[in-house]
Design a protein around this motif. Structure first.
Motif, PDB file in Angstrom:
ATOM      1  N   TYR A 127       1.005  -1.091  -0.054  1.00 53.94           N
ATOM      2  CA  TYR A 127      -0.133  -0.134   0.055  1.00 53.94           C
ATOM      3  C   TYR A 127       0.854   1.246  -0.099  1.00 53.94           C
ATOM      4  CZ  TYR A 127      -3.490  -3.468   1.198  1.00 53.94           C
ATOM      5  OH  TYR A 127      -4.336  -4.421   1.278  1.00 53.94           O
ATOM      6  N   GLN A 130       1.871   1.838  -3.551  1.00 53.84           N
ATOM      7  CA  GLN A 130       0.709   2.317  -4.327  1.00 53.84           C
ATOM      8  C   GLN A 130       0.279   3.638  -3.903  1.00 53.84           C
ATOM      9  OE1 GLN A 130      -2.710  -0.479  -3.781  1.00 53.84           O
ATOM     10  NE2 GLN A 130      -1.404  -2.131  -3.727  1.00 53.84           N
ATOM     11  N   ASP A 137      -6.247  11.724  -6.176  1.00 54.07           N
ATOM     12  CA  ASP A 137      -7.765  11.361  -6.297  1.00 54.07           C
ATOM     13  C   ASP A 137      -7.931   9.802  -5.894  1.00 54.07           C
ATOM     14  OD1 ASP A 137      -8.342  13.799  -7.171  1.00 54.07           O
ATOM     15  OD2 ASP A 137      -8.527  13.334  -9.012  1.00 54.07           O
ATOM     16  N   GLY A 138      -6.842   8.894  -6.212  1.00 56.98           N
ATOM     17  CA  GLY A 138      -7.063   7.773  -5.796  1.00 56.98           C
ATOM     18  C   GLY A 138      -6.444   7.027  -4.551  1.00 56.98           C
ATOM     19  N   GLY A 140      -7.448   7.723  -1.378  1.00 54.29           N
ATOM     20  CA  GLY A 140      -8.563   7.354  -0.380  1.00 54.29           C
ATOM     21  C   GLY A 140      -8.829   6.134  -0.543  1.00 54.29           C
ATOM     22  N   GLU A 141      -8.928   5.393  -1.447  1.00 56.39           N
ATOM     23  CA  GLU A 141      -9.377   3.836  -1.592  1.00 56.39           C
ATOM     24  C   GLU A 141      -8.225   3.161  -1.328  1.00 56.39           C
ATOM     25  OE1 GLU A 141     -10.523   0.738  -5.280  1.00 56.39           O
ATOM     26  OE2 GLU A 141     -10.543   2.972  -5.561  1.00 56.39           O
ATOM     27  N   ILE A 142      -6.878   3.503  -1.640  1.00 50.46           N
ATOM     28  CA  ILE A 142      -5.819   2.676  -0.986  1.00 50.46           C
ATOM     29  C   ILE A 142      -5.659   2.596   0.413  1.00 50.46           C
ATOM     30  CG2 ILE A 142      -3.360   2.540  -1.158  1.00 50.46           C
ATOM     31  CD1 ILE A 142      -3.417   3.686  -3.954  1.00 50.46           C
ATOM     32  N   HIS A 144      -8.037   3.289   2.527  1.00 52.96           N
ATOM     33  CA  HIS A 144      -9.224   2.332   3.115  1.00 52.96           C
ATOM     34  C   HIS A 144      -8.763   0.667   3.193  1.00 52.96           C
ATOM     35  CE1 HIS A 144     -12.008   5.702   3.966  1.00 52.96           C
ATOM     36  NE2 HIS A 144     -12.171   5.955   2.865  1.00 52.96           N
ATOM     37  N   ARG A 145      -8.147   0.599   1.871  1.00 53.52           N
ATOM     38  CA  ARG A 145      -7.850  -0.827   2.001  1.00 53.52           C
ATOM     39  C   ARG A 145      -6.753  -1.187   2.825  1.00 53.52           C
ATOM     40  NH1 ARG A 145      -5.565  -2.118  -2.890  1.00 53.52           N
ATOM     41  NH2 ARG A 145      -6.023  -0.274  -3.927  1.00 53.52           N
TER      42      ARG A 145
END
Length: 205
Positions: A127, A130, A137-138, A140-142, A144-145
């Protein structure tokens, strides 16, 4: 001294982090400003201890500028770069020079090392990569994972170990009852605050 050490670990991180990503050469160049400031303060009888502290801080700033500016996508060389001034710090301490600044640097380095070990133990390294590779913009999703990755008994146990290790080492430094010990302890203990703030940001992302 305790408050100053904690400030130099926690607050500049949130200034250097965005700066070094956009203007890495400027961040690296600011190391020279810290050296000049340390030299100037070190010449005064009443300000010598602060010059010593700033000099130790400059090594952490230098390492952070180099790593986060050009090598941030490779977590495996994070700690070696952060330890760039370790031989110098140990040599100076052996000679009895710059005890406050060098102990501050060692405290910052130990805090970094323990946090990195936590990342390895909990499987967060992918992570890390990543987050450094995607657009804002991307992120936040990473994140959360990544939170889901540590939201289980092993991750919680490692988190407790992280806090206990930092707290124990920091308190050991404070028990020395001298300025160098307080600088060391402040650097280690404030790592808990910095880590906590980053996890809060990840949860809220």
């Amino acid at each position: 001294m305790l408050g100053a050490a904690a400030f130099l670990v926690s607050v500049p991180v949130f200034f250097q982090a965005p700066l070094v990503r956009v203007l890495p050469w400027l961040s690296l160049g600011l190391t020279g400003i810290w050296w000049v400031l340390a030299w100037g303060l070190g010449r005064g009888q009443k300000t010598r201890i602060w010059g010593d502290l700033i000099l130790g801080f400059s090594w952490s700033w230098l390492a952070g500028s180099i790593y986060w500016g050009w090598f941030r996508e490779n977590p495996f060389i994070h700690l070696p770069i952060e330890a760039i001034a370790l031989p110098w710090a140990l040599w100076c301490l052996r000679q009895g020079w710059g005890k406050i600044g060098n102990w501050f640097y060692l405290g910052s380095l130990i805090g970094t090392a323990i946090t990195d070990v936590y990342f390895y133990l909990t499987g967060l390294i992918p992570y890390w990569r990543q987050v450094m590779q995607v657009s804002p913009d991307g992120v936040g999703e990473i994140l959360h994972r990544a939170i889901a990755q540590i939201n289980h008994p092993w991750g919680i146990l490692c988190g407790m170990w992280l806090i206990l290790a930092l707290f124990s080492i920091g308190v050991w430094g404070l028990q020395k009852q001298n300025l160098a010990g307080w600088a060391f302890g402040g650097a280690v203990l404030s790592t808990i605050v910095v880590d906590g703030l980053f996890w809060l940001v990840a949860y809220c992302a």
